[in-house]
Design a protein around this motif. Structure first.
Motif, PDB file in Angstrom:
ATOM      1  N   HIS A 226       7.256   6.135  -0.351  1.00 54.55           N
ATOM      2  CA  HIS A 226       6.559   5.308  -1.333  1.00 54.55           C
ATOM      3  C   HIS A 226       6.181   6.062  -2.607  1.00 54.55           C
ATOM      4  N   LYS A 227       6.130   7.380  -2.557  1.00 53.39           N
ATOM      5  CA  LYS A 227       5.725   8.145  -3.739  1.00 53.39           C
ATOM      6  C   LYS A 227       6.763   9.187  -4.134  1.00 53.39           C
ATOM      7  N   GLY A 228       7.041  10.110  -3.200  1.00 50.92           N
ATOM      8  CA  GLY A 228       7.913  11.215  -3.536  1.00 50.92           C
ATOM      9  C   GLY A 228       9.282  10.770  -4.007  1.00 50.92           C
ATOM     10  N   GLY A 314       4.475  -3.410  -9.127  1.00 51.84           N
ATOM     11  CA  GLY A 314       5.817  -3.978  -9.248  1.00 51.84           C
ATOM     12  C   GLY A 314       6.771  -3.360  -8.239  1.00 51.84           C
ATOM     13  N   LYS A 315       6.691  -2.048  -8.077  1.00 49.15           N
ATOM     14  CA  LYS A 315       7.538  -1.347  -7.113  1.00 49.15           C
ATOM     15  C   LYS A 315       7.220  -1.802  -5.686  1.00 49.15           C
ATOM     16  N   SER A 316       5.931  -1.994  -5.393  1.00 49.81           N
ATOM     17  CA  SER A 316       5.530  -2.424  -4.052  1.00 49.81           C
ATOM     18  C   SER A 316       6.011  -3.835  -3.758  1.00 49.81           C
ATOM     19  N   VAL A 317       5.940  -4.722  -4.753  1.00 48.59           N
ATOM     20  CA  VAL A 317       6.436  -6.089  -4.567  1.00 48.59           C
ATOM     21  C   VAL A 317       7.942  -6.072  -4.312  1.00 48.59           C
ATOM     22  N   ASP A 318       8.676  -5.300  -5.105  1.00 50.84           N
ATOM     23  CA  ASP A 318      10.130  -5.215  -4.907  1.00 50.84           C
ATOM     24  C   ASP A 318      10.464  -4.692  -3.516  1.00 50.84           C
ATOM     25  N   HIS A 319       9.752  -3.655  -3.085  1.00 52.22           N
ATOM     26  CA  HIS A 319      10.000  -3.077  -1.765  1.00 52.22           C
ATOM     27  C   HIS A 319       9.705  -4.096  -0.665  1.00 52.22           C
ATOM     28  N   ALA A 320       8.588  -4.796  -0.801  1.00 49.07           N
ATOM     29  CA  ALA A 320       8.202  -5.766   0.227  1.00 49.07           C
ATOM     30  C   ALA A 320       9.196  -6.921   0.296  1.00 49.07           C
ATOM     31  N   VAL A 383       0.168   0.699   1.725  1.00 46.76           N
ATOM     32  CA  VAL A 383       1.589   0.418   1.937  1.00 46.76           C
ATOM     33  C   VAL A 383       1.847   0.105   3.408  1.00 46.76           C
ATOM     34  N   ASP A 384       2.906  -0.684   3.633  1.00 47.12           N
ATOM     35  CA  ASP A 384       3.337  -1.003   5.001  1.00 47.12           C
ATOM     36  C   ASP A 384       2.164  -1.399   5.891  1.00 47.12           C
ATOM     37  N   THR A 385       1.311  -2.269   5.372  1.00 47.93           N
ATOM     38  CA  THR A 385       0.102  -2.665   6.102  1.00 47.93           C
ATOM     39  C   THR A 385      -0.045  -4.184   6.082  1.00 47.93           C
ATOM     40  N   PRO A 386      -0.102  -4.837   7.256  1.00 48.76           N
ATOM     41  CA  PRO A 386      -0.336  -6.276   7.297  1.00 48.76           C
ATOM     42  C   PRO A 386      -1.817  -6.590   7.057  1.00 48.76           C
ATOM     43  N   LEU A 387      -2.123  -7.867   6.985  1.00 47.42           N
ATOM     44  CA  LEU A 387      -3.482  -8.300   6.651  1.00 47.42           C
ATOM     45  C   LEU A 387      -4.514  -7.786   7.654  1.00 47.42           C
TER      46      LEU A 387
END
Length: 458
Positions: A226-228, A314-320, A383-387
């Motif tokens: 998610h970062k590196g 934006g990156k997180s939305v694209d990944h999800a 990241v990678d975390t449900p509700l």
């Protein structure tokens, strides 16, 4: 968008409207109002035929809101006269263009939809027996010119917003993944070693292959994915590390479960170890190459600042959306922070902010993102975390803050609490809707008395 540019667009719009008689304008206005539902449906159907557009428009909220918004837009832009205030209409087109840029809708798709809309309205005009030839031609020109002008305004706002986002993305790519690069390198190498040691221990005590820790979901794996990988984008070492992680998780670890593999345990473990060493070697190379990374952090707390919020979200939305993954945001606000500043001075306030940043950082994972948005406001992206996981994390953070003794000048201490609004990604492509939901949940906490957690509804 500059105020001067908005004024220029308003003047062009006014000049355009002056060229058509009131009866022609009234006819087009009536046509748009009468057929707004059908025209909105036609626009949506045309857009959905494109595979790219369908990925943005298939979300239920987008569908329902787009249809209603399209009807409002149609009646609004064709209801204007030359003596109306046109600046709000220009501002609306700017906002639409910025939203398109934010959710990355290709501008050519919007223009295609506009073209189909013009064609449909022209067909309706041709079927209107109340118009003579000259009126029909004038009305058709008015429809074309109004839609073309609105598309021009939207496209300019889209382009400006995209340029701004691109500069932010490039800055983010080059921004330091930590304040001190050498320290960060050691932290990440230690996280990789922790995973390796945990794997060896779990294997030694006889855990089943399916229970062995996956590298991709480890502290190191979350950070790198998610970062590196984003910060070091373009480097060959990045792809090498991602490939090695994938081989470990998808090939080597599952191989432990294959029948008759017991005799292969030592070679398998050796290969795992070699891949881990390979990752560490290439990680060192990446940090060496990027020792001059730009820092983009809040000066006081050293957390990320607002500059990179659109890029990260934006990156997180694209990944999800691409991977069917989940993520959540926590809107965090220090309760009664003004009382700390008023009662103990701004130095005390700064100390509380710094300690809060340290506490939040300490209790979040390496792959998560923590921002200071300004004042006493923080935002945590999990990241990678449900509700359900986000709710638990928020409640835990709330309790940890309340249990902490915050140090103030002159050896004083203070008890501090936070209010947290939680919102999980629900598939909507515009990250602003996620932030608004988290903010609304935070407001509910504040209204209910603070020092608590509220989860936003979908």
């Amino acid at each position: 968008m500059s105020h001067h540019s908005d004024e220029q667009h308003a003047a062009e719009w006014r000049h355009l409207l002056h060229r058509y008689s009131a009866p022609v304008r009234q006819q087009v206005r009536a046509l748009a109002a009468m057929h707004r539902h059908m025209l909105a449906s036609h626009f949506y159907v045309q857009m959905m035929q494109d595979k790219v557009a369908s990925t943005y428009l298939s979300h239920e909220q987008v569908h329902s809101r787009l249809h209603a918004s399209m009807q409002t837009w149609l009646t609004g832009v064709f209801a204007l006269g030359p003596h109306d205030d046109l600046m709000p209409a220009v501002a609306q087109q700017n906002k639409i263009g910025e939203v398109h840029a934010r959710i990355d809708v290709p501008v050519n798709l919007v223009l295609r939809g506009a073209r189909s809309l013009k064609e449909k309205m022209h067909a309706l005009l041709q079927d209107d027996a109340s118009l003579d030839g000259a009126q029909r031609a004038a009305a058709g020109q008015l429809v074309t010119q109004v839609i073309d002008l609105t598309m021009e305004i939207m496209s300019q706002a889209y382009s400006t917003s995209r340029d701004r986002n691109s500069r932010a993305k490039e800055a983010y790519r080059l921004f330091a993944v930590a304040q001190n690069v050498s320290t960060e390198r050691e932290r990440r190498r230690a996280a990789l070693l922790d995973w390796e040691n945990q794997l060896m221990f779990d294997h030694a005590v006889g855990l089943q292959p399916g229970q062995l820790p996956r590298l991709g979901m480890s502290e190191f794996g979350l950070w790198f994915r998610h970062k590196g990988a984003h910060a070091f984008q373009g480097a060959s070492e990045t792809e090498t590390i991602l490939h090695a992680m994938q081989r470990i998780d998808e090939v080597l670890l599952p191989a432990f479960a294959q029948p008759g593999s017991e005799g292969q345990r030592i070679p398998q473990l050796r290969e795992l170890r070699e891949h881990s060493k390979h990752i560490a070697f290439h990680l060192d190379a990446l940090f060496e190459q990027n020792s001059e990374l730009e820092a983009g952090r809040d000066v006081l707390t050293r957390l990320l600042n607002r500059k990179f919020l659109p890029v990260v979200l934006g990156k997180s939305v694209d990944h999800a959306r691409s991977n069917g993954a989940s993520f959540a945001v926590l809107a965090i606000d220090i309760d009664h922070f003004k009382q700390i500043n008023d009662g103990h001075g701004h130095e005390a306030g700064d100390m509380v902010l710094q300690q809060m940043a340290s506490l939040l950082t300490h209790h979040t994972r390496g792959g998560d993102y923590l921002f200071r948005l300004g004042g006493e406001e923080f935002l945590l992206l999990l990241v990678d975390t449900p509700l359900a996981g986000a709710r638990r994390a928020a409640e835990k953070l709330c309790a940890q803050v309340a249990a902490e003794a915050f140090h103030l000048p002159r050896d004083q201490t203070a008890q501090v609490t936070v209010s947290i609004g939680v919102a999980a990604f629900n598939g909507h492509p515009d990250y602003q809707t996620l932030l608004r939901r988290a903010d609304a949940a935070l407001y509910q906490v504040k209204h209910a008395g603070r020092n608590g957690v509220v989860v936003a509804a979908d």
